[in-house]
Design a protein around this motif. Structure first.
Motif, PDB file in Angstrom:
ATOM      1  N   UNK A 367       0.830  -1.214   0.000  1.00 53.33           N
ATOM      2  CA  UNK A 367       0.000   0.000   0.000  1.00 53.33           C
ATOM      3  C   UNK A 367       0.866   1.267   0.000  1.00 53.33           C
ATOM      4  N   UNK A 368       0.456   2.226  -0.805  1.00 52.42           N
ATOM      5  CA  UNK A 368       1.107   3.548  -0.920  1.00 52.42           C
ATOM      6  C   UNK A 368       2.566   3.460  -1.394  1.00 52.42           C
ATOM      7  N   UNK A 369       3.008   2.245  -1.816  1.00 49.28           N
ATOM      8  CA  UNK A 369       4.399   2.171  -2.292  1.00 49.28           C
ATOM      9  C   UNK A 369       4.543   2.977  -3.576  1.00 49.28           C
ATOM     10  N   UNK A 370       3.576   2.770  -4.490  1.00 44.42           N
ATOM     11  CA  UNK A 370       3.663   3.443  -5.792  1.00 44.42           C
ATOM     12  C   UNK A 370       3.579   4.954  -5.621  1.00 44.42           C
ATOM     13  N   UNK A 371       2.576   5.409  -4.852  1.00 48.79           N
ATOM     14  CA  UNK A 371       2.366   6.860  -4.760  1.00 48.79           C
ATOM     15  C   UNK A 371       3.428   7.535  -3.908  1.00 48.79           C
ATOM     16  N   UNK A 372       4.236   6.749  -3.175  1.00 49.21           N
ATOM     17  CA  UNK A 372       5.309   7.386  -2.408  1.00 49.21           C
ATOM     18  C   UNK A 372       6.387   7.917  -3.358  1.00 49.21           C
ATOM     19  N   UNK A 373       6.305   7.549  -4.640  1.00 49.73           N
ATOM     20  CA  UNK A 373       7.216   8.126  -5.643  1.00 49.73           C
ATOM     21  C   UNK A 373       6.521   9.346  -6.242  1.00 49.73           C
ATOM     22  N   UNK A 433      -7.961   7.419  -2.319  1.00 49.78           N
ATOM     23  CA  UNK A 433      -7.522   6.411  -1.341  1.00 49.78           C
ATOM     24  C   UNK A 433      -6.171   5.827  -1.735  1.00 49.78           C
ATOM     25  N   UNK A 434      -5.928   5.668  -3.073  1.00 52.54           N
ATOM     26  CA  UNK A 434      -4.617   5.171  -3.499  1.00 52.54           C
ATOM     27  C   UNK A 434      -3.532   6.215  -3.256  1.00 52.54           C
ATOM     28  N   UNK A 435      -3.945   7.499  -3.294  1.00 54.32           N
ATOM     29  CA  UNK A 435      -2.965   8.567  -3.052  1.00 54.32           C
ATOM     30  C   UNK A 435      -2.536   8.602  -1.584  1.00 54.32           C
ATOM     31  N   UNK A 436      -3.562   8.499  -0.697  1.00 48.33           N
ATOM     32  CA  UNK A 436      -3.260   8.511   0.737  1.00 48.33           C
ATOM     33  C   UNK A 436      -2.534   9.785   1.143  1.00 48.33           C
ATOM     34  N   UNK A 437      -1.502   9.631   2.001  1.00 48.67           N
ATOM     35  CA  UNK A 437      -0.822  10.832   2.519  1.00 48.67           C
ATOM     36  C   UNK A 437      -0.104  11.639   1.441  1.00 48.67           C
ATOM     37  N   UNK A 438       0.024  11.050   0.243  1.00 42.86           N
ATOM     38  CA  UNK A 438       0.844  11.714  -0.784  1.00 42.86           C
ATOM     39  C   UNK A 438       0.071  12.747  -1.573  1.00 42.86           C
ATOM     40  N   UNK A 483     -12.357   9.643   3.520  1.00 42.72           N
ATOM     41  CA  UNK A 483     -11.316  10.354   2.766  1.00 42.72           C
ATOM     42  C   UNK A 483     -10.569  11.306   3.703  1.00 42.72           C
ATOM     43  N   UNK A 484     -11.323  11.960   4.577  1.00 41.72           N
ATOM     44  CA  UNK A 484     -10.682  12.882   5.529  1.00 41.72           C
ATOM     45  C   UNK A 484      -9.681  12.122   6.389  1.00 41.72           C
ATOM     46  N   UNK A 485     -10.111  10.968   6.861  1.00 37.78           N
ATOM     47  CA  UNK A 485      -9.278  10.179   7.773  1.00 37.78           C
ATOM     48  C   UNK A 485      -8.054   9.608   7.060  1.00 37.78           C
ATOM     49  N   UNK A 486      -8.277   9.047   5.834  1.00 31.58           N
ATOM     50  CA  UNK A 486      -7.189   8.303   5.174  1.00 31.58           C
ATOM     51  C   UNK A 486      -6.317   9.182   4.291  1.00 31.58           C
ATOM     52  N   UNK A 487      -6.858  10.321   3.842  1.00 30.74           N
ATOM     53  CA  UNK A 487      -6.112  11.112   2.858  1.00 30.74           C
ATOM     54  C   UNK A 487      -5.779  12.521   3.360  1.00 30.74           C
ATOM     55  N   UNK A 488      -6.830  13.255   3.755  1.00 33.07           N
ATOM     56  CA  UNK A 488      -6.602  14.682   4.020  1.00 33.07           C
ATOM     57  C   UNK A 488      -5.704  14.914   5.238  1.00 33.07           C
ATOM     58  N   UNK A 489      -6.047  14.266   6.369  1.00 36.71           N
ATOM     59  CA  UNK A 489      -5.248  14.522   7.579  1.00 36.71           C
ATOM     60  C   UNK A 489      -3.813  14.000   7.443  1.00 36.71           C
ATOM     61  N   UNK A 490      -3.602  12.766   6.930  1.00 40.65           N
ATOM     62  CA  UNK A 490      -2.209  12.322   6.749  1.00 40.65           C
ATOM     63  C   UNK A 490      -1.443  13.239   5.796  1.00 40.65           C
ATOM     64  N   UNK A 491      -2.140  13.734   4.760  1.00 39.99           N
ATOM     65  CA  UNK A 491      -1.447  14.616   3.803  1.00 39.99           C
ATOM     66  C   UNK A 491      -1.055  15.916   4.483  1.00 39.99           C
TER      67      UNK A 491
END
Length: 1593
Positions: A367-373, A433-438, A483-491
């Protein structure tokens, strides 16, 4: 599996089996399909037939015959038969039995004409083929097949490259590279390519490769190349294209190679058009999936190592080494990693919008390996931008913003753009969701997503949609939260201090209810940071940075540190605040700088801070108590303090915190009320403190302006906004009333539920905290809620008490502001309705308003108490007491003046200030003037209000106290239901209670005995003090202080007393039946006797205080010290009482120094203050005259003046002596008595104890010692005197009850008394008349009278003592006659003495114990003793008769008489000697007293010691006479009545004594003393009879 050929068929093959088999095969063959069950059935049938042949059940000729018939049924029948042979071949070759093999071989040979050779060669084993003769040698056959296979599979066919012509490739490139803008189509070019291949013998694979190369260079011509390749592929094998692409990717897989992006793009387009499969191409790409997973794991481990390094404490020498190592590692890392072709392809897919294939590639990675690039993340963000564009333009763009529209992808296969919120669910949420914190890589997209969320929430919260739509919206809402929990706040955590993003996010967050927000913060803080290596690093760095800042934070550098904290908080608030709060819990001096430094936070951060505070408070691992279990933990106190400060200063939402407190209260935990207390104190400026000065308290009884100016410690400024915020939070979430009710209920919960295991000290603290917070919170609501809001929320008093089980004091506390609001609004209505300015009209309207508002309350309160209560006090009185406040009773003029003067001083200072600029001067002066005007206006308003209230009370007062039972009972109810609960509710309520008592007195309220009320309050404070918490003790002390203040005022000056108490019904001393209140002046307590009563109260307070200090109990000692400190201005006033206290407190200081430091501190504090008050204390004889004026001699005897009014000195001294020995025993007995307020008889016995043990005055004890030395037979006399004392107990007890029941008789008694005295001792009455003249006459005259009286008295006494017992009987007869005439006069004493009837049982026990002492007294007991005993006993039994007339057992009486006669003879002799000595001593004293002051004072002290005891003794006898009881008693025994007469004679003699002058002793005194000694000894004996009768009863 069932067999197809039954065994019968084989047995009867010729007869019918063959035909059956043929029919079966025909039936099965009709279904021609290859897949059906029939195909397998035919295979099985043929196999079974053949196996029967092999086993020898059937001849091979029969089998071959039938097979020849069925071979025509199906085309593939030979192949099916070959399959059956193949299986049998394998089976038989494994068997060792040769016969079966031979059978098989014969069968195959017989069928060779049915199955072709080629089929058999395919299916059968080479050895079998050899044995059948189908091949010559099996070995050769095997070699040949291997060669063929090699040729087929392993030899590559080469084109003849020499045959190819290069010109063909050149032409091919020219064809593909030409200008394609005209009418050239892919079909046309394809034809040309075909002809080129044919003409120039080109390799078709190489042609395809060249087409791909050209497409790479001309990526813009997708529409041309894709159809061309698609058409071309029809001529090739499908795998060819994938292989060619794979070879191209392999070419770049060298460590130095870099795959060009054009190749990725071509591959992506071909994938999107499904010309190749992803699975086929994926295997050609590097690195492998395993390598990717390994790399991901390595990243996580590295992140954890970094965290460990940051949290480790590294010494400076190690630090440099560490840094060097890190540098080396980083250099190694900078070597370029090999190209990741999978990510390259993924990026290309995202760029062209092929989301399906991109998703499947990402699913194969962690998870998030791809988008970490970063390139991948940016490409995915771009795809999201494009997808949400139309919806964002419609609903997301802020007003006035232009924005830069994004054009859609040219690709028709790209995801569909979103036009509604519903469309977001299809693709966009998934992409995010695939983007996540990125998502942090693209702040603009972050803002867009947040704005869409905001727009959605707006739509979601607007009503009016259908049910179906609502359900869809619900689902969408949960998606937004995810989305807020998994994407916005981590980002946000990965963004570098972007305050704008934080504010943008708050725009959406503030639309969520706080429950959702806090849930999101919780996830963010506790889970998100562990989900990704990058976030793990960020968390560690944030903590490291926070430590750095916090180490350097001080008051001086708040601004720069605040900015750093602000920067850090924009991205990672949860981690930062968690650390800051942990520091605050350890070091409370950080609170102020931290609060100041938080001013650079964003709104979102403030909200997160609120969550973090609640989480810290709710931490289950932290103990809320210190290790000693007596105090609340300091971390909790620090957090609470921080809460208050931070919520006041910054606009943080309070709902969550308030709900947390409410939930804790629901769960029965009151620790967290500390937070509410702090928040209300800081935000609303309402302080709750027990340390208020009297000036502040006084200011608190005024209007709001006066309270703000003079009532609080700190100046309350700028709380308007913060208190408004607090109010809104309470009202919006409906927490105002629930919190009040929960606190009110929790007060008892603290004791009965929470307090089980806890230390008493802690329970008290928690109770106080709960109570104080309730008072503070209620005060806040009352002053901040509008009338409508308040009335709407607070239910009626009966609902509060009966449904919500709110304690009555709290219920009225909550309802009180409501009544005030309602009355004032009703009053205003009535004023408007009828314009009349006369004061009278206004008052009338006010009273009408009160009646309208309070009538339902009067009804409601009836249900709060049992019906019996309302017999004594009316519901109206009860409601009035509980609904008024100090504001209604008195105007604090001095407070108003004080504040106005302060303002005047300020204005003068402003005028004098030369440096202040003129405009500022003007402003300040205006402010002061406005404030002054406000205060004066407020004072005027309050004055009018108070006058109206007093008018109302004047009208009401006649219906207040019904006293249907007794006045005593009425006072009990008043104290029990009104005064005691309210005086410990708050400091102002304590003052209110004291004022209210005074007010009820001043209003001349019928049936209210002020004297009784004060007596009950002061008489025994041990129980009330012992049951208070620390703060309650302080309030109780304030109450006593105010009560003492009033009493002291009356005590200080005769004029004041006459004016304020003289003719008031509260100071009637004979309590008549209800409705008969008028009376002569003699019924009133006069000034001198009032002073005696006050002395008694002071003495009682001393006794109670000493008792509490001696218990050793923590609570008793602490509380009494608090109370004593509070009442210090008015008590102790008498020197000897002060000294007694001082010694006891000094002892406490010594004892507790090591053991209980808090008690030691309290005691030292009080001790110091007490010493400073010492100069203001006065000797007892100045506090009250012990010999009151003759006019009131009788009253004095009667009226319970505790200082021993009108008491013969001889008696006094003797009682002092005798009581000294008796005291300890009697005291112990008393202290056991059952919780009832103690009565005066207690002091009778106790006085000497205190006198001697506490050393009320040194001279007393010396005198007593001297006497003891002189009299060797003292012990026996002491015993006699002991017997005197117990006589008081039953009488007083009885009086407590009966004094009221028989007012008329008592009146008669009063009149009769003087007559009786005349008959008995005519001299005494004449002297009484002379007394007034004597007072005026010179000292010489007085001294003469003294001498004569002494002589006459001593002669009389001697004669009497020598008299035989017979003479006494005669005397008894005479006296009994006189008694009947005289009746009795003295019931008042009872009313004062025994305000609460003592429990009879305990009384009896005491009497019995004393009786034992009496009976075993010394053997010499003259008849006089017996007679006097009889007399005393007579009086007491008479009193009992009112309840139950005791039947005396005659036998017992006789026995006692005999014993007593024997003893009394011996005693009488000794007594004579002793009296002689006493008389001489007294003569000396009195003669000296005329000239020398010192001797006078010693004499007074002597009296103090004695008279206090003996006067009480004489008083206790006094109530004995009631006519009814007289008659009964006379009939019973003459001896008793004669004893009674002697009792009366004592009284007469007392009168003589008092008439002779208040301070100097006279002859009459001495005569009296002699008589009294005799009488009292007789009284003792009689008392014995009475006791025995009691026992008998």
């Amino acid at each position: 599996m069932a067999t197809m050929l039954p065994a019968e068929w084989i047995k009867n093959w010729e007869k019918g089996g063959r035909n059956e088999f043929l029919q079966l095969c025909r039936a099965l063959s009709e279904d021609k399909s290859h897949d059906s069950l029939s195909f397998r059935d035919i295979q099985q049938a043929l196999y079974e037939l053949s196996s029967h042949v092999v086993r020898g059940n059937l001849k091979h000729e029969h089998a071959s015959g039938v097979l020849a018939d069925i071979i025509e049924f199906r085309e593939d029948m030979p192949s099916i038969l070959a399959d059956a042979f193949c299986i049998l071949d394998i089976e038989t070759s494994c068997l060792e039995e040769k016969t079966k093999r031979d059978c098989f071989t014969q069968l195959v040979l017989s069928c060779l004409y049915l199955v072709s050779d080629t089929v058999l060669k395919e299916r059968l084993d080479p050895e079998t083929l050899e044995s059948l003769g189908l091949i010559k040698q099996s070995q050769q056959f095997n070699q040949k097949s291997v060669k063929i296979k090699t040729k087929l599979f392993y030899k590559q066919q080469k084109f003849n490259l020499l045959r190819e012509e290069n010109e063909g490739y050149a032409k091919l490139i020219a064809e593909l590279g030409q200008d394609l803008s005209g009418n050239i189509t892919s079909d046309l070019i394809l034809e040309n390519i075909k002809s080129l291949i044919g003409c120039f013998n080109l390799d078709p694979n190489r042609v395809l490769d060249i087409i791909l190369e050209v497409y790479e260079c001309r990526p813009e011509y997708d529409d041309f190349f894709v159809p061309l390749i698609e058409s071309y592929m029809y001529m090739c094998e499908p795998q060819t294209l994938c292989h060619i692409l794979g070879f191209k990717f392999k070419f770049y897989q060298d460590p130095s190679g870099e795959t060009p992006s054009s190749l990725y793009r071509v591959a992506a387009v071909l994938l999107q058009h499904n010309l190749i499969d992803l699975e086929d191409l994926y295997v050609h790409l590097l690195p492998g999936d395993n390598a990717i997973i390994e790399e991901h794991k390595r990243e996580i481990v590295e992140a954890k190592q970094i965290v460990r390094k940051l949290t480790m404490v590294v010494l400076s020498s190690e630090k440099t080494e560490e840094k060097e190592k890190e540098k080396e590692k980083e250099e190694e890392k900078t070597e370029k990693p090999p190209d990741n072709q999978k990510l390259g392809l993924l990026e290309a897919l995202l760029k062209i919008g092929d989301w399906q294939h991109a998703q499947s590639i990402m699913d194969q990675m962690p998870p998030f390996y791809a988008t970490s690039h970063k390139p991948i993340a940016i490409a995915l963000c771009q795809l999201v931008h494009v997808t949400i564009e139309p919806l964002y333009r419609r609903v997301g763009v802020p007003k006035g913003a232009k924005g830069s529209p994004i054009s859609p992808l040219p690709n028709k296969r790209a995801p569909k753009q979103a036009d509604s919120f519903e469309d977001l669910r299809k693709e966009v949420f998934n992409m995010l969701c695939y983007l996540g914190p990125h998502l942090s890589h693209d702040p603009i997209l972050f803002a867009k997503v947040v704005r869409l969320g905001k727009a959605f929430m707006k739509e979601f919260q607007s009503d009016g949609s259908k049910q179906e739509d609502k359900e869809k919206m619900e689902i969408l809402f949960s998606c937004v939260l995810s989305i807020t929990d998994q994407v916005l706040l981590p980002s946000l955590s990965l963004m570098d201090c972007n305050a704008c993003m934080s504010e943008e996010l708050w725009g959406m967050f503030k639309t969520f209810p706080y429950q959702y927000r806090y849930r999101l913060y919780g996830q963010w803080k506790n889970e998100t940071y562990n989900s990704h290596p990058l976030l793990v690093k960020v968390k560690a760095q944030t903590i490291d940075r926070a430590k750095y800042i916090m180490k350097r934070l001080t008051k001086e550098n708040v601004k720069p540190s605040g900015r750093q904290i602000g920067k850090l908080s924009h991205a990672n608030p949860t981690i930062l605040f968690d650390y800051i709060l942990s520091q605050i819990q350890k070091y409370d001096n950080l609170i102020t700088p931290v609060v100041d430094s938080l001013k650079y936070l964003t709104s979102l951060n403030y909200d997160v801070l609120a969550y973090c505070i609640i989480e810290a408070l709710a931490n289950p691992e932290k103990e809320r108590m210190k290790h000693d279990d007596t105090t609340i933990s300091s971390w909790l106190q620090s957090l609470a303090s921080f809460c208050g400060a931070v919520f006041r200063k910054y606009p943080i939402e309070l709902a969550g915190l308030l709900q947390y407190v409410a939930n804790q209260l629901k769960a029965g935990k009151s620790f967290d009320l500390l937070i509410l207390k702090e928040v209300v104190q800081k935000m609303a400026g309402i302080e709750i403190t027990e340390e208020m000065t009297m000036e502040q308290l006084e200011a608190m009884t005024g209007g709001e302006q006066l309270k703000a100016e003079g009532g609080y410690f700190g100046q309350i400024r700028n709380t308007k906004k913060s208190s408004q915020r607090l109010k809104d939070a309470l009202l919006d979430h409906d927490l105002a009333l629930p919190l009040c009710l929960l606190m009110a209920q929790q007060r008892n919960g603290v004791i009965f539920q929470e307090g089980g295991e806890k230390h008493l000290k802690l329970v008290g603290k928690l109770y106080d905290q709960c109570h104080d917070t309730l008072v503070q919170f209620g005060g806040f609501l009352a002053s901040n809620l509008s009338t409508e809001d308040y009335i709407k929320r607070v239910p009626s008093i009966d609902v509060l008490c009966n449904e919500f089980h709110t304690p009555h004091d709290a219920a009225f506390f909550l309802s009180r502001p409501m009544y005030a609001h309602q009355i004032s609004s009703k009053y205003d209505e009535l004023k408007k309705a009828e314009k009349g300015n006369k004061q009278q009209h206004k008052v009338h309207k006010y009273i009408t308003a009160c009646e309208l508002v309070m009538a339902p309350v009067h009804e409601a309160v009836i249900s709060l108490h049992p019906p019996k209560v309302w017999d004594d006090i009316s519901p109206q009185f009860y409601a009035t007491f509980w609904s008024l406040t100090m504001y209604d009773l008195a105007v604090p003029h001095s407070s108003y003046d004080r504040e106005v003067n302060k303002l005047k001083v300020q204005m003068k200072a402003i005028d004098d200030n030369q440096e202040m600029p003129p405009n500022k001067k003007k402003k300040e002066k205006e402010r002061c003037t406005a404030l002054q005007d406000k205060l004066l206006e407020e004072e005027k308003k309050q004055l009018e209000h108070v006058q109206r209230v007093l008018q109302r009370l004047k009208l009401e007062k006649d219906n207040w106290l019904l006293a249907k039972s007794t006045k005593n009972e009425t006072i009990t109810k008043f104290l029990q239901l009104c005064i005691f609960p309210r005086c410990i509710f708050s400091a102002i309520d304590a003052v209110y209670c004291a004022h209210f008592v005074e007010l009820v007195h001043q209003q001349k309220t019928p049936n209210f005995s002020t004297l009784l009320c004060y007596d009950r309050v002061f008489s025994d404070i041990i129980y009330t003090v012992a049951s208070c918490t620390e703060n309650e003790a302080s309030r109780y002390g304030r109450f006593l202080c105010c009560m003492l203040e009033t009493v002291t005022r009356w005590h200080s000056d005769r004029v004041i007393y006459e004016k304020e108490c003289g003719n008031y019904p509260g100071f009637l001393t004979i309590l008549r039946a209800t409705g008969f209140d008028g009376g002569n002046k003699a019924d009133q307590l006069d000034y001198e006797n009032f002073r005696h009563v006050v002395h008694k109260w002071h003495y009682k307070l001393t006794k109670a205080s000493v008792h509490c200090l001696e218990t050793g109990e923590y609570t008793h000692i602490r509380n009494i010290l608090i109370v004593l400190t509070k009442i210090l201005p008015w008590y102790p006033k008498v020197l000897n009482l002060g000294q007694a206290l001082e010694r006891r407190v000094h002892k406490i200081c010594q004892e507790e120094k090591e053991k209980r430091p808090d008690l030691y501190a309290l005691a030292m504090g009080y001790s110091g203050q007490l010493k400073s008050r010492k100069p203001f204390m006065i000797p007892e004889n100045e506090f009250h005259h012990k010999d009151p004026p003759a006019r009131n001699a009788v009253a004095a005897t009667v009226q319970n003046g505790p200082g021993g009014a009108g008491m013969p000195t001889s008696l006094t001294i003797n009682t002092a002596k005798l009581e000294e020995s008796a005291a300890e025993e009697t005291d112990k007995l008393k202290e056991k008595s059952q919780g009832t307020v103690k009565v005066i008889n207690k002091t009778v016995n106790a006085t000497p104890k205190v006198t001697t043990s506490n050393g009320n005055s040194a001279s007393n004890s010396k005198i007593i010692k001297e006497k003891d030395d002189k009299e060797k037979s003292g012990k026996e006399k002491d015993k006699e005197k002991k017997e005197k004392i117990p006589a008081t107990t039953p009488e007083t007890k009885a009086l407590g009850k009966d004094g009221k029941d028989k007012p008329k008789e008592e009146r008669a008694n009063k009149d009769d008394k003087p007559r009786e005295i005349k008959e008995k001792t005519p001299k005494s009455d004449k002297e009484k008349e002379k007394a007034k003249k004597e007072e005026k006459a010179s000292k010489e005259e007085k001294s003469k009278t003294i001498v004569t009286t002494i002589e006459s008295k001593s002669v009389a006494e001697k004669e009497r003592e020598k008299e035989p017992s017979r003479e006494k009987d005669v005397a008894k007869d005479m006296k009994s006659k006189e008694n009947t005439k005289g009746g009795e006069k003295i019931p008042v004493a009872g009313s004062l003495k025994s305000p609460v009837p003592r429990s009879e049982a305990s009384e009896c026990e005491r009497e019995q114990k004393r009786r034992k002492v009496d009976i075993h007294s010394s053997p010499s007991h003259s008849s006089t003793v017996k007679d006097n005993l009889n007399e005393l006993k007579d009086s007491s039994t008479k009193h009992y008769i009112n309840h139950t007339t005791p039947t005396l057992s005659k036998s017992k009486e006789r026995e006692v008489d005999k014993k007593d006669l024997d003893k009394s003879r011996e005693r009488s002799r000794e007594r004579e000697k002793k009296e002689e000595k006493d008389r001489k001593e007294r003569k000396r004293d009195h003669s000296n007293s005329d000239r020398e002051v010192p001797q006078d004072s010693t004499k007074r002290r002597k009296e103090e010691n004695g008279t206090t005891g003996s006067s009480k003794h004489s008083k206790s006898e006094s109530p004995s006479d009631s006519p009814r009881s007289n008659e009964k008693e006379r009939e019973k025994s003459k001896s008793k009545s004669s004893g009674k007469e002697k009792g009366d004679s004592i009284k007469a003699e007392k009168m003589e004594k008092s008439s002779s002058g208040s301070k100097k002793e006279s002859r009459h005194d001495k005569e009296k003393e002699k008589k009294e000694k005799r009488d009292s000894t007789g009284g003792k004996e009689e008392k014995k009879h009475h006791k025995s009768s009691d026992k008998h009863r």
